[in-house]
Design an enzyme around this catalytic site. Structure first.
Site, mmCIF file in Angstrom:
data_model
loop_
_atom_site.group_PDB
_atom_site.id
_atom_site.type_symbol
_atom_site.label_atom_id
_atom_site.label_comp_id
_atom_site.label_asym_id
_atom_site.label_seq_id
_atom_site.Cartn_x
_atom_site.Cartn_y
_atom_site.Cartn_z
ATOM 1 N N TYR A 145 30.435 -14.901 -24.933
ATOM 2 C CA TYR A 145 30.120 -16.507 -24.873
ATOM 3 C C TYR A 145 30.907 -16.951 -23.395
ATOM 4 C CZ TYR A 145 29.904 -21.365 -26.524
ATOM 5 O OH TYR A 145 29.556 -22.590 -26.547
ATOM 6 N N ASP A 240 35.724 -14.917 -16.734
ATOM 7 C CA ASP A 240 35.865 -16.157 -18.078
ATOM 8 C C ASP A 240 36.970 -15.862 -18.653
ATOM 9 O OD1 ASP A 240 35.343 -18.153 -19.642
ATOM 10 O OD2 ASP A 240 33.419 -17.529 -20.427
ATOM 11 N N LYS A 268 40.829 -24.125 -22.747
ATOM 12 C CA LYS A 268 41.773 -23.815 -23.923
ATOM 13 C C LYS A 268 43.155 -23.863 -23.293
ATOM 14 C CE LYS A 268 38.098 -21.865 -26.704
ATOM 15 N NZ LYS A 268 36.875 -20.804 -26.160
#
Ligand SMILES: *Cc1c(COP(=O)(O)O)cnc(C)c1O
Length: 422
Positions: A145, A240, A268
């Site tokens: 994702y 990523d 994050k």
């Protein structure tokens, strides 16, 4: 028994004006049943909901809370900035300090741009990779994702996997056609894709440790193969690291595995719980970004003073306290011992998943073979015992430095009991 009536009432109210009652799909507990607990407060490894329940938190805001909730240096930094103003739309010194520190911690990043979400980071990195190479195609991996970027919502993990959704309506075919989706850990498939489309592939984007189909580590040699193939064919390798960055090591998964990607997306942990993310990489590539180059990318609240202050406090602490990572490693390794025979535990550092299968889980296909109905039972039994796990088999659990040895032992005891019941 945990109490639920206040959260249930809030959820009913929420559903009237917010789609599904939540502002991000996996929060809705769709795959585990019941109303989600509405949170009021967090402290260290604990969160407290509107019914007065206390939970040991293994989501950590889906990653950012590496050092626990209300980490004192972050709170102090926010207090100071609050007195000065919350946004100027002009550069500030802290943004420079933040960029310098990111480049020091993650050596493959020579230049960096701050944005406000992980989605924005991967979307922008992809645009830059396309602009730099003059090519359109992207290789991604099934079950990974990368945020809700149009062209990357193809066989995506996270909520898309949890809800069992087909590839999302609203993404024009022309966008998804620019994506070649391949099985994670299958270097041969990547080699073949390069053979068929060599001069059209702008980038390979990968979660170096997948966390959005549950935790799935890279097979030995997989990341190396991606790096070699990209170099050979003039494509850019984008890591990523929105989830793994500053979590697996101060330098992210690329430090752990010794790979130097061309570009990296961060999010994050980088914001310490405030909305901030970043993308960066090789100087020759990042120099293409406006205003130094022609590729446009911008943001009204990019480098927001509050977010940067929180992120800087977080990164400075990690920079000066490398022992955090040994502690996280030790606590999480201990936690894995709770699983009985018949459960597959995948773990890298403080990311882990208990899969309800006795088979190895190495990609999206094998992740999907797990008994999600048993996970649902397990999740709810754990919640009753005050342990808050991600409400999906396809999301990694996160351990924070605020989880004490006693917290881990309590979780192990609860998990043993619950595994035996499901
Ligand atoms: C969470 C996540 C994103 C998206 O970040 P948002 O801040 O939710 O937009 C992208 N990539 C990975 C690997 C993630 O875990």
């Amino acid at each position: 028994m945990i109490k639920r009536s206040v959260s249930e009432a809030l959820f009913e109210r929420a559903k009237r004006h917010i789609p599904g009652g939540v502002n991000s799909p996996v929060r809705a507990f769709r795959s585990v049943g019941g109303a989600p607990a509405f949170m009021v407060r967090g402290e260290g490894a604990r969160i407290f909901d509107a019914d007065g329940n206390e939970f040991l938190d293994y989501i950590g805001s889906w990653g950012p809370m590496l050092l626990g909730h209300r980490f004192p240096p972050v709170i102090e930094a926010l207090r100071q900035v609050l007195e000065l103003g919350t946004s100027f739309g002009a550069p500030t010194e802290r943004e420079v300090e933040m960029a310098e520190l990111i480049c020091e911690l993650v050596p493959s990043i020579e230049m960096v741009r701050l944005v406000s979400s992980g989605t924005e980071a991967t979307m922008s990195a992809l645009r830059v990779a396309r602009g730099f190479t003059g090519r359109d195609l992207t290789i991604k991996f099934e079950g990974c994702y990368h945020g809700h970027v149009d062209s990357l919502l193809v066989k995506a993990g996270s909520g898309v996997a949890t809800l069992g959704l087909p590839d999302s309506p609203g993404v024009p075919k022309g966008f998804s056609d620019t994506t070649v989706s391949l099985p994670f850990n299958d270097a041969t498939a990547v080699e073949e894709a390069f053979r068929s489309h060599a001069d059209k592939i702008a980038a390979v984007i990968v979660e170096p440790v997948a966390g959005n189909m549950g935790c799935v580590p890279p097979a030995p040699g997989f990341l190396e193969a991606l790096s070699e193939l990209c170099t050979k064919h003039g494509a850019l390798l984008i890591f990523d690291e929105v989830m793994t960055g500053f979590r697996l090591a101060a330098g992210g998964a690329q430090e752990v595995y010794g790979i130097r990607p061309d570009m990296t997306a961060l999010g994050k942990v980088i914001g310490g719980g405030l909305p901030i993310a970043a993308y960066g990489g090789r100087k020759d590539v990042m120099s293409f970004v406006a205003p130094s180059g022609p590729i446009y990318q911008a943001g009204t609240l990019s480098g927001n003073p509050m977010a940067v202050a929180a992120g800087l406090a977080m990164l400075r602490h990690l920079h000066t306290h490398p022992e955090v990572y040994a502690l996280l490693e030790q606590r999480t390794a201990r936690l894995t011992t709770a699983a009985p025979v018949g459960i597959t535990t995948n773990r890298v550092g403080s990311m882990m998943t208990w899969f309800f299968t006795d088979q190895p889980v190495t990609d999206y296909e094998t992740a999907k073979q797990t008994a999600t109905s048993r996970f649902r039972t397990f999740f709810n039994l754990m919640l009753e015992r005050g342990i808050y796990l991600p409400p999906s088999q396809f999301e990694a659990m996160f351990i924070s430095a605020a989880h004490t040895e006693a917290d881990i032992e309590r979780t192990i005891a609860a998990a043993r009991e619950c595994f035996a019941l499901c």
